[in-house]
Design a protein around this motif. Structure first.
Motif, mmCIF file in Angstrom:
data_model
loop_
_atom_site.group_PDB
_atom_site.id
_atom_site.type_symbol
_atom_site.label_atom_id
_atom_site.label_comp_id
_atom_site.label_asym_id
_atom_site.label_seq_id
_atom_site.Cartn_x
_atom_site.Cartn_y
_atom_site.Cartn_z
ATOM 1 N N UNK A 308 7.044 13.352 -39.240
ATOM 2 C CA UNK A 308 6.034 12.292 -39.312
ATOM 3 C C UNK A 308 6.136 11.478 -38.022
ATOM 4 N N UNK A 309 5.012 10.945 -37.569
ATOM 5 C CA UNK A 309 5.046 10.217 -36.308
ATOM 6 C C UNK A 309 3.996 9.109 -36.311
ATOM 7 N N UNK A 310 4.176 8.207 -35.371
ATOM 8 C CA UNK A 310 3.211 7.134 -35.208
ATOM 9 C C UNK A 310 2.088 7.581 -34.288
ATOM 10 N N UNK A 311 0.907 7.131 -34.587
ATOM 11 C CA UNK A 311 -0.240 7.337 -33.715
ATOM 12 C C UNK A 311 -0.795 5.970 -33.333
ATOM 13 N N UNK A 312 -1.133 5.827 -32.057
ATOM 14 C CA UNK A 312 -1.644 4.543 -31.582
ATOM 15 C C UNK A 312 -3.141 4.596 -31.304
ATOM 16 N N UNK A 313 -3.787 5.599 -31.849
ATOM 17 C CA UNK A 313 -5.233 5.677 -31.670
ATOM 18 C C UNK A 313 -5.907 4.543 -32.431
ATOM 19 N N UNK A 314 -6.891 3.933 -31.797
ATOM 20 C CA UNK A 314 -7.586 2.816 -32.433
ATOM 21 C C UNK A 314 -6.925 1.483 -32.156
ATOM 22 N N UNK A 315 -5.896 1.482 -31.292
ATOM 23 C CA UNK A 315 -5.277 0.228 -30.894
ATOM 24 C C UNK A 315 -4.274 -0.339 -31.867
ATOM 25 N N UNK A 316 -3.925 0.405 -32.938
ATOM 26 C CA UNK A 316 -2.951 -0.080 -33.899
ATOM 27 C C UNK A 316 -2.139 1.097 -34.422
ATOM 28 N N UNK A 317 -0.828 0.922 -34.616
ATOM 29 C CA UNK A 317 -0.015 2.050 -35.081
ATOM 30 C C UNK A 317 -0.403 2.514 -36.480
ATOM 31 N N UNK A 369 8.921 -1.320 -39.894
ATOM 32 C CA UNK A 369 8.306 -2.580 -39.471
ATOM 33 C C UNK A 369 7.568 -2.506 -38.150
ATOM 34 N N UNK A 370 7.103 -1.316 -37.768
ATOM 35 C CA UNK A 370 6.316 -1.180 -36.535
ATOM 36 C C UNK A 370 4.870 -1.548 -36.882
ATOM 37 N N UNK A 371 4.528 -2.823 -36.659
ATOM 38 C CA UNK A 371 3.232 -3.286 -37.147
ATOM 39 C C UNK A 371 2.446 -4.143 -36.152
ATOM 40 N N UNK A 372 3.130 -4.655 -35.092
ATOM 41 C CA UNK A 372 2.431 -5.552 -34.184
ATOM 42 C C UNK A 372 2.949 -5.381 -32.759
ATOM 43 N N UNK A 373 2.112 -5.729 -31.810
ATOM 44 C CA UNK A 373 2.512 -5.670 -30.406
ATOM 45 C C UNK A 373 3.317 -6.928 -30.105
ATOM 46 N N UNK A 374 4.588 -6.748 -29.723
ATOM 47 C CA UNK A 374 5.438 -7.913 -29.491
ATOM 48 C C UNK A 374 5.599 -8.224 -28.003
ATOM 49 N N UNK A 498 16.354 -5.552 -36.210
ATOM 50 C CA UNK A 498 16.414 -4.787 -37.461
ATOM 51 C C UNK A 498 15.195 -3.897 -37.690
ATOM 52 N N UNK A 499 14.304 -3.818 -36.693
ATOM 53 C CA UNK A 499 13.060 -3.072 -36.842
ATOM 54 C C UNK A 499 12.988 -1.928 -35.831
ATOM 55 N N UNK A 500 12.115 -0.978 -36.111
ATOM 56 C CA UNK A 500 11.889 0.088 -35.152
ATOM 57 C C UNK A 500 11.140 -0.437 -33.933
ATOM 58 N N UNK A 501 11.293 0.262 -32.807
ATOM 59 C CA UNK A 501 10.597 -0.113 -31.563
ATOM 60 C C UNK A 501 9.809 1.109 -31.087
ATOM 61 N N UNK A 502 8.502 0.940 -30.929
ATOM 62 C CA UNK A 502 7.623 2.010 -30.482
ATOM 63 C C UNK A 502 7.095 1.665 -29.098
ATOM 64 N N UNK A 503 7.237 2.594 -28.146
ATOM 65 C CA UNK A 503 6.796 2.359 -26.766
ATOM 66 C C UNK A 503 5.427 2.994 -26.551
ATOM 67 N N UNK A 516 5.228 -2.841 -26.233
ATOM 68 C CA UNK A 516 6.267 -2.620 -27.250
ATOM 69 C C UNK A 516 5.714 -3.062 -28.597
ATOM 70 N N UNK A 517 5.755 -2.126 -29.571
ATOM 71 C CA UNK A 517 5.291 -2.405 -30.928
ATOM 72 C C UNK A 517 6.503 -2.479 -31.862
ATOM 73 N N UNK A 518 6.510 -3.528 -32.699
ATOM 74 C CA UNK A 518 7.621 -3.708 -33.633
ATOM 75 C C UNK A 518 7.263 -4.866 -34.556
ATOM 76 N N UNK A 519 8.266 -5.640 -34.969
ATOM 77 C CA UNK A 519 8.059 -6.907 -35.684
ATOM 78 C C UNK A 519 8.746 -7.998 -34.878
ATOM 79 N N UNK A 520 8.064 -9.098 -34.632
ATOM 80 C CA UNK A 520 8.612 -10.151 -33.785
ATOM 81 C C UNK A 520 9.881 -10.744 -34.374
#
Length: 602
Positions: A308-317, A369-374, A498-503, A516-520
């Protein structure tokens, strides 16, 4: 008649006590039916003797009772602790208190092995007085009415811990035995015959320590001969019955998707015929080595699982589901493979195919918790996407795009991309070597590194490794920038949140961006600069003209501090200082030998 008070008792009224040493006198002249008269003096002696015996008997009984009062006989001591007359519980409390106060029991024990001394702390090897066992030993035996009886303490020690401590302290002990084995020279098996060695025996060492301590704090442990369990004849037999047949031909593994032929060379690499610590050889198959040896043909029989993987299409994970695959279970098939390898005729088996689950599933990603651009950071470059330098920047960005860094993990740019070479699509562009710009493969990746560093910096993630450039380039923020050069210079950061970090990476014809996408974790991360100090001016240097010479205009040098400020609830709760000294970049002039340039300046 005399008065009643003066009357002597008659024979019938006088008690008679017989002592063992006394014989009853007989009188032939008297009738046997009447008692013989006893003289008054004799009667007195008999009475006194009888009374003495009674007193002794009563006294002996009282002494015996007193001597055995409590569970521990009177007079018993252990290491100087007086335990006689105490119950078991009382004695245990008393002995423990005595041991706690005894300083010598914590002193190191010196163990001499083959002329060398090792110092061992009792607490490190479980060397103690076993109080309960010692009390049980003290309760046995007879009391000592007029002295004391010392009972030796019962000692316990952990034989494995003692052996490990001695080996750690002394290093090599004795002479190692030659372990038996069967090895392969290519596909030809060769026997390695065993030979004895000299070593310490853990059980014997522990027994010597148990019987010597704490009376003695120095013991000597002898070396003994150690023999491997497997003999030379048994090694030769393994060559004949196992190794030689195993490489006598290929092994065939069949499945619904096709057939895998395992050549003798792959069998030789994965068949393990080495001994364990005791010198015992149990043939086994190294499934990992076998898989590596037949990786390409094996892949045709398997289906790789998809994580399973994250997709950033549409500007949001968003999360894309993974999928299960299939795998040939070489590890589970090991017993069957070993049986087939002993045969020179039946060398074909059916593959055991199992489900291969993805390493990462959607549920696990959803908990990160990869939900917002930090944070996000952009740097500019020139030359458009047609220049080699720009292409290198974009190539690095493509390799990092979508990288996921789990909590607690450290991201390494060098490990992630590997060596940046022509094979990966990197091109020659200027790099700093020996203090000057020189064409080199991957030039320009330092700009992507600086962009990535700043994105993680403003995300508040832990900086593990970075190194600013030797010279300052105004396309980068001073101090908080980073170069890179494989394999010596790396950029690394740790996800200490404590959250994942997506580049996420993006580029245009003149810029590169890392988000960087994660939780602030922090409300805000900012930078404060000190003034520049220790300013230095560039000197002019003339270099021979040619493709290796890149002219520069020269840049001043300086030292500066940058402070990373971490804010929460409107307050700065943490400050982190970065300091760097930039050298002055020389003004390099490329000139032909016939046309010398101006002289260098101080």
């Amino acid at each position: 008649m005399s008065a009643a008070g003066d009357r002597q008792p008659t024979v019938e009224e006088t008690p008679t006590v017989f002592l063992p040493s006394q014989a009853v006198p007989t009188h032939d002249v008297l009738d046997s039916s009447e008692p013989a008269p006893v003289p008054p003096s004799s009667r007195k002696r008999v009475l006194i003797a009888g009374a003495t015996v009674l007193v002794l008997a009563v006294g002996a009984g009282a002494a015996a009772t007193w001597a055995y009062r409590g569970d521990i006989p009177l007079g018993v001591t252990v290491l100087g602790a007086k335990l006689g007359g105490l119950g078991r519980t009382e004695a245990a409390v008393e002995l423990r208190a005595h041991l706690s106060a005894a300083r010598g029991l914590a002193e190191p024990l010196t163990v001499t092995v083959d002329g060398r001394d090792a110092s061992v702390k009792p607490a490190d090897v479980g060397l103690v007085v076993d109080v309960d066992a010692t009390i049980a030993a003290a309760a046995k035996g007879n009391p000592s009415l007029f002295g004391s009886r010392a009972v030796a303490p019962v000692v316990a020690v952990d034989a494995e811990m003692l052996d490990a401590a001695l080996r750690k302290s002394l290093g090599k002990i004795g002479a190692p035995m030659t372990q038996p084995a069967v090895v392969f020279d290519g596909i030809k098996p060769r026997a390695v015959h065993p030979s004895p060695g000299r070593d310490i025996d853990p059980a014997r060492t522990a027994e010597i320590v148990r019987t010597s301590w704490p009376a003695s704090t120095a013991v000597t442990v002898p070396l003994v001969e150690v023999q491997p369990v497997t003999t030379a004849d048994e090694v030769d037999q393994l060559v004949t019955t196992v190794a030689a047949p195993a490489v006598s031909g290929p092994l065939t593994i069949t499945s619904d998707k096709g057939t895998l032929t395992v050549p003798p060379a792959a069998i030789a690499k994965s068949l393990v015929l080495t001994a364990d610590k005791a010198g015992r050889i149990e043939p086994r198959l190294d499934a990992k080595k076998l898989r590596a040896a037949v990786a390409k043909p094996l892949a045709k029989l398997e289906t790789k699982p998809r994580d399973a993987r994250f997709s950033l299409k549409g500007g949001k994970p968003s999360i894309l589901e993974g999928a299960e695959g299939t795998a040939v279970d070489l590890a589970g098939m090991s017993p069957e493979i070993l049986t087939a390898l002993r045969s020179t005729s039946e060398r074909s088996i059916v593959a055991t195919v199992t489900e291969a689950k993805p390493a990462v599933d959607a549920a696990a990603l959803g908990k990160l918790g990869v939900k917002e651009k930090i944070s996000t950071f952009t740097t500019k470059f020139t030359g458009g996407l047609g220049s080699s330098r720009s292409q290198n920047i974009v190539q690095a960005a493509k390799q990092v795009e979508g990288a996921l860094v789990l909590p607690g993990e450290t991201f390494s740019l060098n490990k992630h991309t590997g060596e940046r070479s022509y094979k990966q699509g990197y091109k020659d562009a200027p790099v700093i070597l020996g203090g000057k710009l020189t064409p080199g493969v991957g030039g320009g990746v330092s700009q992507f590194t600086t962009t990535l560093f700043n994105a993680t910096y403003y995300a508040g993630l832990e900086d593990v490794e970075h190194k600013p450039h030797s010279y300052y380039f105004d396309r980068y923020p001073a101090v908080i920038e980073s170069t890179i050069f494989y394999p010596d210079l790396d950029f690394r950061f740790k996800n200490d949140s404590p959250h994942g970090v997506l580049l996420d990476t993006a580029w245009t014809s003149n810029s590169i961006t890392v988000s960087v996408w994660s939780t602030k974790v922090w409300d805000k991360v900012s930078t404060e600069y000190s003034k520049r100090r220790n300013l230095t001016s560039p000197q002019t240097i003339t270099l021979p003209d040619g493709p290796g010479c890149i002219a520069t205009g020269g840049l001043p040098g300086f030292t500066q501090d940058a402070f990373r400020l971490f804010q929460r609830d409107g307050k700065v709760v943490k400050r982190e200082k970065f300091t760097w000294k930039y050298d002055a970049e020389p003004n390099y002039i490329c000139a032909s030998p016939e046309t010398p340039g101006p002289p260098a300046e101080d």
